[in-house]
Write a protein that holds these residues in place. Structure first.
Motif, PDB file in Angstrom:
ATOM      1  N   GLY A  99       5.560  -0.142  -0.570  1.00 18.21           N
ATOM      2  CA  GLY A  99       4.906   0.312  -1.561  1.00 18.21           C
ATOM      3  C   GLY A  99       5.307   1.569  -2.031  1.00 18.21           C
ATOM      4  N   GLN A 100       6.001   2.646  -1.279  1.00 18.67           N
ATOM      5  CA  GLN A 100       6.372   3.716  -1.896  1.00 18.67           C
ATOM      6  C   GLN A 100       7.575   3.570  -2.823  1.00 18.67           C
ATOM      7  OE1 GLN A 100       7.155   5.461   2.124  1.00 18.67           O
ATOM      8  NE2 GLN A 100       4.845   5.707   2.469  1.00 18.67           N
ATOM      9  N   GLN A 125       6.449   2.463  -5.956  1.00 18.01           N
ATOM     10  CA  GLN A 125       5.605   3.578  -6.515  1.00 18.01           C
ATOM     11  C   GLN A 125       6.787   4.403  -7.504  1.00 18.01           C
ATOM     12  OE1 GLN A 125       3.608   5.737  -3.442  1.00 18.01           O
ATOM     13  NE2 GLN A 125       1.527   5.123  -4.180  1.00 18.01           N
ATOM     14  N   ARG A 126       7.810   4.466  -6.765  1.00 24.44           N
ATOM     15  CA  ARG A 126       8.973   5.194  -7.361  1.00 24.44           C
ATOM     16  C   ARG A 126       9.548   4.438  -8.797  1.00 24.44           C
ATOM     17  NH1 ARG A 126      12.518   6.683  -2.242  1.00 24.44           N
ATOM     18  NH2 ARG A 126      10.851   7.937  -1.164  1.00 24.44           N
ATOM     19  N   TYR A 182      -2.641  -5.527  -3.726  1.00 29.78           N
ATOM     20  CA  TYR A 182      -1.928  -4.582  -2.478  1.00 29.78           C
ATOM     21  C   TYR A 182      -1.963  -5.665  -1.443  1.00 29.78           C
ATOM     22  CZ  TYR A 182      -2.391  -0.461  -5.484  1.00 29.78           C
ATOM     23  OH  TYR A 182      -2.082   0.421  -6.605  1.00 29.78           O
ATOM     24  N   ASN A 209       0.761  -1.407  -0.071  1.00 30.54           N
ATOM     25  CA  ASN A 209       0.069   0.167  -0.029  1.00 30.54           C
ATOM     26  C   ASN A 209       0.912   1.144   0.205  1.00 30.54           C
ATOM     27  OD1 ASN A 209      -2.434  -1.461   0.073  1.00 30.54           O
ATOM     28  ND2 ASN A 209      -2.512  -1.503   2.281  1.00 30.54           N
ATOM     29  N   SER A 210       0.113   2.438  -0.152  1.00 25.12           N
ATOM     30  CA  SER A 210       0.996   3.685  -0.287  1.00 25.12           C
ATOM     31  C   SER A 210       1.798   4.223   0.758  1.00 25.12           C
ATOM     32  CB  SER A 210      -0.055   4.790  -0.868  1.00 25.12           C
ATOM     33  OG  SER A 210      -0.955   5.118  -0.242  1.00 25.12           O
ATOM     34  N   ASP A 211       0.954   3.669   2.127  1.00 21.94           N
ATOM     35  CA  ASP A 211       1.457   3.996   3.474  1.00 21.94           C
ATOM     36  C   ASP A 211       2.663   2.953   3.911  1.00 21.94           C
ATOM     37  OD1 ASP A 211      -0.147   1.836   3.889  1.00 21.94           O
ATOM     38  OD2 ASP A 211      -0.909   2.789   5.630  1.00 21.94           O
ATOM     39  N   GLU A 270       0.155   4.041 -11.864  1.00 17.46           N
ATOM     40  CA  GLU A 270      -0.301   3.046 -10.981  1.00 17.46           C
ATOM     41  C   GLU A 270      -1.938   2.916 -10.819  1.00 17.46           C
ATOM     42  OE1 GLU A 270      -0.379   2.297  -6.068  1.00 17.46           O
ATOM     43  OE2 GLU A 270       0.812   4.148  -6.854  1.00 17.46           O
ATOM     44  N   GLU A 271      -2.642   4.329 -10.845  1.00 19.07           N
ATOM     45  CA  GLU A 271      -4.036   4.152 -10.673  1.00 19.07           C
ATOM     46  C   GLU A 271      -4.629   3.482 -11.846  1.00 19.07           C
ATOM     47  OE1 GLU A 271      -7.696   7.037  -9.998  1.00 19.07           O
ATOM     48  OE2 GLU A 271      -5.565   7.947 -10.222  1.00 19.07           O
TER      49      GLU A 271
END
Length: 301
Positions: free
Chosen positions: A191-192, A195-196, A216, A185-187, A205-206
């Motif tokens: 996950g972060q 995203q990079r 996720y 997840n983004s938190d 991503e979306e």
């Protein structure tokens, strides 16, 4: 003769009375002496000074740590029991974002080890206002260190059914909608970092999530489990989790893809056992603990 004997007895009686009353104040002195302070008492009733702290007292040290440290810290706890037998280590493993929120909401913690700088910064008064947006102050001054470095890796299930052998393969297959990938997840720090990597490949991503090619996990262990159970075709996790789960690593992300993966650690100012927490953190930087970290893929930061 009788008279002389009576006089002698009277003298003896007078002398004995004088000896018994020798401590009585002279006339006129009693009021003055009554105002003088008493001499310090040395009787058994004198209050004893407070006892010195007993360093042998048992201590329960609460450590919040990123889920990716589960196996290593549990092994280190066994070793530390010999080094500090009076300290009982109690771990709370989860995503760094979840741990940060728990601390913020009042959970007790002596030592926090995050898988990302962001979650530690959000609790550190010395961090930038752009990151610590709520002005939180939980990190004890001068105890924060960069403890470990990890690697972000691409892993696949047994036999690698979609023949994914690199991040390049993953990016192409995501674009064509041919695979299902698991990420945090983004938190969650992992996950972060993912995203990079997606941004590095100019992937939205979306849009990918809406098309059904991304699933996720709320922490890195959940992502690892999805790959291990072959419910996805690949996943992005830390090399340490891949090692612990026996998963095949097909590629490792470079620093220009997602940056360095640094694990900061700090004693919290809400701790009731600051000295013990400092000692355990110091132990984690030593050779005995670091050898446990290194054998699964961590390296000193």
């Amino acid at each position: 003769m009788k008279r002389a004997y009576a006089i002698m007895l009277a003298l003896v009686f007078a002398l004995s009375m004088a000896a018994c009353g020798g401590s009585s104040p002279a006339p006129g002195e009693s009021d003055a002496n009554a105002n003088q302070p008493d001499a310090p008492s040395v009787s058994a009733e004198t209050p004893a000074p407070p006892p010195e702290p007993d360093i042998a007292d048992d201590i329960e040290l609460i450590v919040f740590a990123a889920a990716s440290m589960t196996e290593t810290l549990e092994e280190i706890a066994v070793l530390y029991a010999n080094a500090a037998p009076n300290v009982k280590l109690v771990f709370n493993f989860d995503s760094s974002g979840t741990l940060k929120t728990q601390i913020q909401e009042g959970a007790y913690c002596d030592l926090f080890i995050s898988a990302g700088q962001r979650q530690m910064d959000q609790l550190d008064m010395k961090a930038s206002d752009e990151v610590n947006t709520e002005g939180l102050d939980f990190v004890l001054a001068d105890t924060r260190i960069d403890l470990l470095e990890n690697k972000v890796t691409l892993v696949v299930p047994v036999e690698n059914p979609k023949n994914i052998n690199s991040f390049d393969d993953m990016a192409a297959a995501l674009s064509s909608g041919d695979i299902l990938m698991a990420m945090g997840n983004s938190d969650v720090p992992v996950g972060q970092y993912t995203q990079r990597i997606l941004q590095y490949y100019n992937l939205d991503e979306e849009a990918l999530a809406n098309s059904g090619v991304i699933t996720y996990g709320s922490n890195v262990k959940e992502v690892t489990t999805q790959v291990a159970e072959a419910s996805v075709d690949c996943g992005i996790i830390y090399c340490t989790d891949a090692f612990s789960a026996g998963l095949e690593i097909v590629d490792s992300a470079t620093a220009d893809m997602c940056g360095q993966v640094i694990y900061p650690a700090a004693v919290l100012n809400i701790s009731n056992h600051i000295d013990a927490a400092k000692e355990f953190l110091d132990y984690l930087t030593g050779s005995e603990a670091m050898s446990v970290f290194e054998k699964v893929g961590f390296s000193p930061a």
